[in-house]
Design an enzyme around this catalytic site. Sequence first.
Site, short mmCIF file in Angstrom:
data_model
loop_
_atom_site.label_atom_id
_atom_site.label_comp_id
_atom_site.label_asym_id
_atom_site.label_seq_id
_atom_site.Cartn_x
_atom_site.Cartn_y
_atom_site.Cartn_z
N ASP A 71 0.85 -1.20 0.00
CA ASP A 71 0.00 0.00 0.00
C ASP A 71 0.88 1.26 0.00
O ASP A 71 1.86 1.31 -0.75
CB ASP A 71 -0.95 -0.05 1.21
CG ASP A 71 -2.14 0.90 1.08
OD1 ASP A 71 -3.11 0.57 0.40
OD2 ASP A 71 -2.05 2.01 1.65
N TYR A 105 -3.53 11.04 1.15
CA TYR A 105 -4.02 10.89 -0.23
C TYR A 105 -4.00 12.22 -0.95
O TYR A 105 -3.67 12.31 -2.12
CB TYR A 105 -5.43 10.30 -0.24
CG TYR A 105 -5.44 8.84 0.12
CD1 TYR A 105 -5.36 8.44 1.44
CD2 TYR A 105 -5.47 7.86 -0.86
CE1 TYR A 105 -5.33 7.10 1.79
CE2 TYR A 105 -5.44 6.51 -0.53
CZ TYR A 105 -5.36 6.14 0.78
OH TYR A 105 -5.32 4.82 1.11
N HIS A 157 -4.66 -7.80 -0.15
CA HIS A 157 -3.95 -6.52 -0.04
C HIS A 157 -3.10 -6.40 1.23
O HIS A 157 -2.09 -5.73 1.23
CB HIS A 157 -4.99 -5.41 -0.08
CG HIS A 157 -4.41 -4.03 -0.09
ND1 HIS A 157 -3.65 -3.57 -1.14
CD2 HIS A 157 -4.45 -3.03 0.82
CE1 HIS A 157 -3.26 -2.32 -0.88
NE2 HIS A 157 -3.74 -1.97 0.30
#
Length: 457
Positions: free
Chosen positions: A226, A376, A433
């Site tokens: 990630d 982000y 993930h």
Amino acid sequence: MLLEIGLTLLAAALLYRLFFRRKDETLPMGDGWWGAGPRPESEEDESIRPFKVETTEEELKDLFQRIDQTRYTEPLEGSRFNYGFNSTHLRKVVSYWRNAFSWEKQLEIINKYPHYKTKIEGIDIHYIHVKPANVPAGRAVRPIILVHGWPGSFYEFYRIIPLLTDPGSHGLSDERVFEVICPSIPGYGFSEAAHKQGCDSVAVARIFYHLMRRLGFREFYAHGGDWGSIVCTNLAQIAPSNVKGLHLTMVPVSSSGLSQMLSVVLGKRFPGMFGFQDEDVRRLFPFLKKVFYHLVKESGYMHIQATKPDTAGCGLNNSPVGLAAYILEKFSTWTDRDFVDYEDGGLERKFTIDDLLTNVMIYWVSGSIVSSMRFYKENVGRGLGVAKHDKIQVTVPTGIASFPNELMHCPLSWAKQKYVDIVSFTYMPRGGHFGAFEEPEILAKDIQQFVAKVEHK
Ligand SMILES: *[C@@H]1O[C@H](CO)[C@@H](O)[C@H](O)[C@H]1NC(C)=O
């Protein structure tokens, strides 16, 4: 004649740019300061302070009060996890959290490894540092930095740390023993959040580079998934002579090169032409359904967080149940996309509820959800794939553990466009993930064999 010369020069320039120039470029280390207010004249305090995760009775009382005041919305009939977290199931999880979950016990687990804080670029950086207990005589210890992502934390690595620092006691080969440094990204867990705009993955890579140097490591390995994979990639880009090997579970290739686009259209029919293995074809096609729609369906959160993190995060930072739903939904769908059709989101198929809630608690007690979401904005707020580091290759030896349920599969042939020295690429037999959290053993083995390859080159 002139036109021909002109065209030849242009073609040569384009070819040069395509094949040579990118390789020479390095990412500048840069500099930054993220503390509150103006940067002080004085030298930074470089001391390393032991730290322990602790909470007060009042904090827990406040948490329970908020949990008890939650307003739930009934799920639609038969919807399971397709509309997001099934709130009937959420009530069950929360009832466990409220009545049976022992934060005290989890704190003991969290604090079984030594935690520290040290100031870098104006903010306090939290990390755990685990030295191997038994090093077989004559064996070198390899330092490795493990970097988490969102919505995870340093805790994602708690199951893999013993396998790396003490492999012999866990049925793994003790030929390669690691010393683990596992930091929290600024604004995550117990690392202070930047007070200024712009603290992106390159800044975090630089902060972690300074951390490793401060701890005395000149050469080290780096592993991440990630955001961790992007931070570690940047680390390899800014400090290629310090990172001995880069090991990733998610491959952040965001270039949309011509050959990549062609491979999406033609790769199923002519896999060999694009270097695809059968497994790549299985994971990528039909592309629209398996990759494109899936990404659109699963990336709404990213758009919100890359634009208005402070607005979207306000409710989460005030409602523990809202926070748990938001975070744990990702641990359902990103572990296995089919879990949206399970009434309980399949959450406990791969994780224990204690581990899942511990990760939520780390966000809750540190009040870090908003600052974690801002990452982000700092990284993709200006668009995907437009940052300088996106366009620069990575020369450090790289290993990729490609889990079948990763959000987006990246075949070796795509990864090679960015990572020019891939020494190991493994199609992992199972897992999604959150590789380290979900499948620590096969991941630890993959890291081991990758390091062996790097060192025997
Ligand atoms: C939600 O989960 C519970 C199991 O905890 C299940 O009994 C219920 O049917 C699910 N509801 C929906 C709407 O899927």
